[in-house]
Design an enzyme around this catalytic site. Structure first.
Site, PDB file in Angstrom:
ATOM      1  N   PHE A  11       0.831  -1.217   0.000  1.00 27.29           N
ATOM      2  CA  PHE A  11       0.000   0.000   0.000  1.00 27.29           C
ATOM      3  C   PHE A  11       0.870   1.273   0.000  1.00 27.29           C
ATOM      4  O   PHE A  11       0.904   2.036  -0.977  1.00 27.29           O
ATOM      5  CB  PHE A  11      -0.936  -0.086   1.215  1.00 27.29           C
ATOM      6  CG  PHE A  11      -1.597   1.196   1.627  1.00 27.29           C
ATOM      7  CD1 PHE A  11      -2.067   2.100   0.673  1.00 27.29           C
ATOM      8  CD2 PHE A  11      -1.780   1.491   2.979  1.00 27.29           C
ATOM      9  CE1 PHE A  11      -2.690   3.283   1.064  1.00 27.29           C
ATOM     10  CE2 PHE A  11      -2.401   2.655   3.373  1.00 27.29           C
ATOM     11  CZ  PHE A  11      -2.854   3.557   2.417  1.00 27.29           C
ATOM     12  N   ILE A  12       1.595   1.510   1.069  1.00 26.35           N
ATOM     13  CA  ILE A  12       2.361   2.762   1.174  1.00 26.35           C
ATOM     14  C   ILE A  12       3.518   2.764   0.169  1.00 26.35           C
ATOM     15  O   ILE A  12       3.771   3.757  -0.518  1.00 26.35           O
ATOM     16  CB  ILE A  12       2.875   2.971   2.620  1.00 26.35           C
ATOM     17  CG1 ILE A  12       1.689   3.100   3.582  1.00 26.35           C
ATOM     18  CG2 ILE A  12       3.771   4.209   2.701  1.00 26.35           C
ATOM     19  CD1 ILE A  12       2.059   3.155   5.054  1.00 26.35           C
ATOM     20  N   ASN A  31       8.465  -9.137  -2.052  1.00 28.44           N
ATOM     21  CA  ASN A  31       8.306 -10.591  -2.251  1.00 28.44           C
ATOM     22  C   ASN A  31       6.843 -10.949  -2.511  1.00 28.44           C
ATOM     23  O   ASN A  31       6.505 -12.124  -2.607  1.00 28.44           O
ATOM     24  CB  ASN A  31       8.844 -11.376  -1.045  1.00 28.44           C
ATOM     25  CG  ASN A  31       7.983 -11.205   0.189  1.00 28.44           C
ATOM     26  OD1 ASN A  31       7.054 -10.405   0.209  1.00 28.44           O
ATOM     27  ND2 ASN A  31       8.287 -11.951   1.235  1.00 28.44           N
ATOM     28  N   SER A 109       5.701   2.435  13.722  1.00 33.72           N
ATOM     29  CA  SER A 109       4.239   2.445  13.811  1.00 33.72           C
ATOM     30  C   SER A 109       3.778   3.073  15.123  1.00 33.72           C
ATOM     31  O   SER A 109       4.448   2.943  16.162  1.00 33.72           O
ATOM     32  CB  SER A 109       3.736   0.996  13.748  1.00 33.72           C
ATOM     33  OG  SER A 109       2.418   0.912  14.220  1.00 33.72           O
ATOM     34  N   TYR A 132       3.646  -7.472  16.703  1.00 30.65           N
ATOM     35  CA  TYR A 132       3.923  -6.486  15.646  1.00 30.65           C
ATOM     36  C   TYR A 132       4.497  -5.196  16.259  1.00 30.65           C
ATOM     37  O   TYR A 132       5.536  -4.699  15.817  1.00 30.65           O
ATOM     38  CB  TYR A 132       2.617  -6.202  14.887  1.00 30.65           C
ATOM     39  CG  TYR A 132       2.685  -5.025  13.950  1.00 30.65           C
ATOM     40  CD1 TYR A 132       3.269  -5.135  12.696  1.00 30.65           C
ATOM     41  CD2 TYR A 132       2.147  -3.784  14.314  1.00 30.65           C
ATOM     42  CE1 TYR A 132       3.319  -4.050  11.825  1.00 30.65           C
ATOM     43  CE2 TYR A 132       2.185  -2.697  13.453  1.00 30.65           C
ATOM     44  CZ  TYR A 132       2.779  -2.835  12.212  1.00 30.65           C
ATOM     45  OH  TYR A 132       2.834  -1.752  11.354  1.00 30.65           O
ATOM     46  N   ASN A 158      -2.933   5.699  11.623  1.00 31.42           N
ATOM     47  CA  ASN A 158      -3.732   4.831  10.731  1.00 31.42           C
ATOM     48  C   ASN A 158      -3.783   5.398   9.314  1.00 31.42           C
ATOM     49  O   ASN A 158      -4.499   6.367   9.071  1.00 31.42           O
ATOM     50  CB  ASN A 158      -5.145   4.671  11.281  1.00 31.42           C
ATOM     51  CG  ASN A 158      -5.160   3.719  12.440  1.00 31.42           C
ATOM     52  OD1 ASN A 158      -4.791   4.092  13.542  1.00 31.42           O
ATOM     53  ND2 ASN A 158      -5.530   2.482  12.186  1.00 31.42           N
ATOM     54  N   VAL A 159      -3.032   4.780   8.431  1.00 33.30           N
ATOM     55  CA  VAL A 159      -2.926   5.282   7.063  1.00 33.30           C
ATOM     56  C   VAL A 159      -4.048   4.690   6.203  1.00 33.30           C
ATOM     57  O   VAL A 159      -4.367   3.507   6.333  1.00 33.30           O
ATOM     58  CB  VAL A 159      -1.555   4.912   6.448  1.00 33.30           C
ATOM     59  CG1 VAL A 159      -1.347   5.658   5.123  1.00 33.30           C
ATOM     60  CG2 VAL A 159      -0.405   5.228   7.417  1.00 33.30           C
ATOM     61  N   LYS A 167      -4.922  -5.409   0.553  1.00 36.98           N
ATOM     62  CA  LYS A 167      -4.601  -5.923   1.892  1.00 36.98           C
ATOM     63  C   LYS A 167      -5.779  -6.682   2.504  1.00 36.98           C
ATOM     64  O   LYS A 167      -5.641  -7.267   3.574  1.00 36.98           O
ATOM     65  CB  LYS A 167      -4.214  -4.761   2.817  1.00 36.98           C
ATOM     66  CG  LYS A 167      -2.873  -4.165   2.483  1.00 36.98           C
ATOM     67  CD  LYS A 167      -2.548  -2.951   3.338  1.00 36.98           C
ATOM     68  CE  LYS A 167      -2.182  -3.311   4.750  1.00 36.98           C
ATOM     69  NZ  LYS A 167      -1.680  -2.144   5.495  1.00 36.98           N
TER      70      LYS A 167
HETATM   71  N1  LIG Z   1      -0.847   1.134   6.712  1.00 36.23           N
HETATM   72  C1  LIG Z   1      -0.774   1.613   7.942  1.00 36.23           C
HETATM   73  O1  LIG Z   1      -1.748   2.144   8.496  1.00 36.23           O
HETATM   74  C2  LIG Z   1       0.522   1.538   8.711  1.00 36.23           C
HETATM   75  C3  LIG Z   1       0.550   2.052  10.025  1.00 36.23           C
HETATM   76  C4  LIG Z   1       1.746   1.973  10.732  1.00 36.23           C
HETATM   77  C5  LIG Z   1       2.876   1.426  10.164  1.00 36.23           C
HETATM   78  N2  LIG Z   1       2.819   0.920   8.900  1.00 36.23           N
HETATM   79  C6  LIG Z   1       4.046   0.325   8.344  1.00 36.23           C
HETATM   80  O2  LIG Z   1       4.280   0.860   7.047  1.00 36.23           O
HETATM   81  C7  LIG Z   1       4.871  -0.140   6.209  1.00 36.23           C
HETATM   82  C8  LIG Z   1       4.030  -0.337   4.961  1.00 36.23           C
HETATM   83  O3  LIG Z   1       2.724  -0.727   5.360  1.00 36.23           O
HETATM   84  P1  LIG Z   1       1.585  -1.027   4.292  1.00 36.23           P
HETATM   85  O4  LIG Z   1       0.292  -0.645   4.913  1.00 36.23           O
HETATM   86  O5  LIG Z   1       1.961  -0.479   2.991  1.00 36.23           O
HETATM   87  O6  LIG Z   1       1.633  -2.624   4.272  1.00 36.23           O
HETATM   88  P2  LIG Z   1       1.544  -3.670   3.075  1.00 36.23           P
HETATM   89  O7  LIG Z   1       1.315  -4.988   3.704  1.00 36.23           O
HETATM   90  O8  LIG Z   1       0.589  -3.185   2.038  1.00 36.23           O
HETATM   91  O9  LIG Z   1       3.014  -3.592   2.467  1.00 36.23           O
HETATM   92  C9  LIG Z   1       4.107  -4.327   2.943  1.00 36.23           C
HETATM   93  C10 LIG Z   1       4.844  -4.874   1.739  1.00 36.23           C
HETATM   94  O10 LIG Z   1       6.015  -5.571   2.161  1.00 36.23           O
HETATM   95  C11 LIG Z   1       6.138  -6.752   1.382  1.00 36.23           C
HETATM   96  N3  LIG Z   1       6.940  -7.707   2.154  1.00 36.23           N
HETATM   97  C12 LIG Z   1       6.619  -8.330   3.309  1.00 36.23           C
HETATM   98  N4  LIG Z   1       7.621  -9.111   3.722  1.00 36.23           N
HETATM   99  C13 LIG Z   1       8.599  -8.987   2.808  1.00 36.23           C
HETATM  100  C14 LIG Z   1       9.911  -9.565   2.665  1.00 36.23           C
HETATM  101  N5  LIG Z   1      10.377 -10.435   3.563  1.00 36.23           N
HETATM  102  N6  LIG Z   1      10.650  -9.225   1.588  1.00 36.23           N
HETATM  103  C15 LIG Z   1      10.189  -8.368   0.658  1.00 36.23           C
HETATM  104  N7  LIG Z   1       8.964  -7.779   0.746  1.00 36.23           N
HETATM  105  C16 LIG Z   1       8.191  -8.097   1.790  1.00 36.23           C
HETATM  106  C17 LIG Z   1       4.698  -7.213   1.147  1.00 36.23           C
HETATM  107  O11 LIG Z   1       4.559  -8.082   0.035  1.00 36.23           O
HETATM  108  C18 LIG Z   1       3.997  -5.875   0.935  1.00 36.23           C
HETATM  109  O12 LIG Z   1       3.986  -5.513  -0.431  1.00 36.23           O
HETATM  110  C19 LIG Z   1       4.982  -1.401   7.070  1.00 36.23           C
HETATM  111  O13 LIG Z   1       6.277  -1.451   7.632  1.00 36.23           O
HETATM  112  C20 LIG Z   1       3.955  -1.170   8.143  1.00 36.23           C
HETATM  113  O14 LIG Z   1       4.285  -1.870   9.329  1.00 36.23           O
HETATM  114  C21 LIG Z   1       1.680   0.967   8.158  1.00 36.23           C
END
Ligand SMILES: NC(=O)c1ccc[n+]([C@@H]2O[C@H](COP(=O)([O-])OP(=O)(O)OC[C@H]3O[C@@H](n4cnc5c(N)ncnc54)[C@H](O)[C@@H]3O)[C@@H](O)[C@H]2O)c1
Length: 303
Positions: A11-12, A31, A109, A132, A158-159, A167
């Site tokens: 997502f991000i 991955n 986070s 987490y 919360n994004v 997701k």
């Molecule tokens: N979305 C939110 O509200 C939020 C809030 C706080 C923190 N975060 C943090 O921001 C980051 C991005 O979050 P997001 O919402 O985009 O999540 P997401 O699950 O959409 O993206 C995570 C990506 O990492 C990839 N990934 C996971 N394990 C991997 C590995 N071993 N090797 C390579 N790629 C791998 C997944 O395939 C996925 O594309 C994360 O670190 C998450 O913890 C997100």
């Protein structure tokens, strides 16, 4: 600049890759464990399908890394699995950045605050309540020890926004409620919808990363909207945006641990990074619903 976005199919990460590609050379690593190829439609940079845990970083070139690959399922209790991706792989990346003198921005986070007092300040005592959140706090500890490079950790609240739909159940509450309303169902909330959350639109998250790339200073920073909205309010904003009205179905919260109130104190982020959020919940949701509706008119949004 050569920008490496890890988790760039998520997502991000995909929002970052697409926003940065006009001005930078962008390489995405993912991955595809939770990310989706469809998130990268229109991406013209390099896409590397690889696992952070086994990747030899020496085959890469970067001026800055925006690290967003992670296990993002906050309900997963498999400590070994979460720690191996979120911390061990991060440690390897961090060591490579130090060795090659590469700036690093990584996603922490707001979960590290647990049910600590709100508005939440970077200096307050963390209270991580699940595996987490513990992994994110450990990442911060590891990053603090890195010397000689700029390292910035973002405590995202919360994004929500475009490209989160793949997701599924882990997509934001805003997307879940939108999907329920669209399907003609009653929106479902934990009793009684008065929990408050700081919801931040993904465009503000992208801007924060751009500011981090320009910053001379490292550290840990909150990234939120700086205002909290209750779940009931979110339903009403969505109803207005969609032109519908429904009774809310309140049910018991099944989780033993739950963050009931989150709110980012942005004083530190504003003063050091010059970050100013552009989107309130109301105008962020309005823009997001516009995007979702456009997608729907082209192809069905995955619900
Ligand atoms: N979305 C939110 O509200 C939020 C809030 C706080 C923190 N975060 C943090 O921001 C980051 C991005 O979050 P997001 O919402 O985009 O999540 P997401 O699950 O959409 O993206 C995570 C990506 O990492 C990839 N990934 C996971 N394990 C991997 C590995 N071993 N090797 C390579 N790629 C791998 C997944 O395939 C996925 O594309 C994360 O670190 C998450 O913890 C997100």
């Amino acid at each position: 600049m050569n920008v490496l976005v890890t988790g760039g199919a998520g997502f991000i990460g995909s929002n970052l890759a697409l926003a940065l590609q006009d001005e930078h050379e962008v390489t995405v690593i993912d991955n595809f464990s939770s990310g989706a190829r469809r998130n990268l439609e229109g991406f013209e940079g390099i896409l590397l399908r690889a696992d952070m845990a086994s990747l030899d970083f020496n085959c890469l070139d970067a001026d800055v890394v925006l690290h967003h690959a992670a296990i993002t399922d906050t309900t997963l209790n498999d400590r070994e699995k979460v720690m191996s991706v979120n911390c061990t792989a991060f440690g390897k990346l961090l060591a490579w950045c130090v060795e090659k003198n590469i700036d690093l921005v990584y996603a922490s986070s707001a979960s590290v605050y647990g049910n600590g007092p709100a508005p939440m300040k970077e200096g307050q005592k963390p209270d991580p309540q699940n595996v987490y959140a513990q992994s994110k706090l450990l990442m911060e500890e590891m990053a603090r020890k890195a010397e000689g490079i700029k390292v910035i950790g973002f405590r995202y609240f919360n994004v929500y926004g475009p490209r989160e739909q793949y997701k599924g159940a882990a997509a934001s509450m805003i997307f879940q409620l939108y999907s329920q309303l669209l399907a003609g169902k009653k929106p479902r909330l934990f009793k009684y919808g008065e929990q408050q959350r700081d919801f931040v639109y993904v465009n503000d998250v992208v801007r924060a990363n751009i500011l981090a790339m320009k910053s001379k200073v490292g550290g840990v920073f909150n990234i939120g909207s700086g205002a909290a909205a209750s779940f009931n309010e979110i339903v009403h904003i969505l109803e207005e945006a969609l032109g519908v009205e429904r009774e809310i179905d309140y049910f018991d919260n099944p989780y033993g641990f739950y963050q009931n109130n989150t709110l980012a104190d942005l004083a530190h982020t504003k003063s050091v990074l010059d970050y100013e959020p552009s989107f309130s919940s109301r105008n962020g949701i309005a823009k997001y619903v516009e995007w979702l509706e456009e997608q729907r008119s082209v192809s069905e949004v995955v619900l």
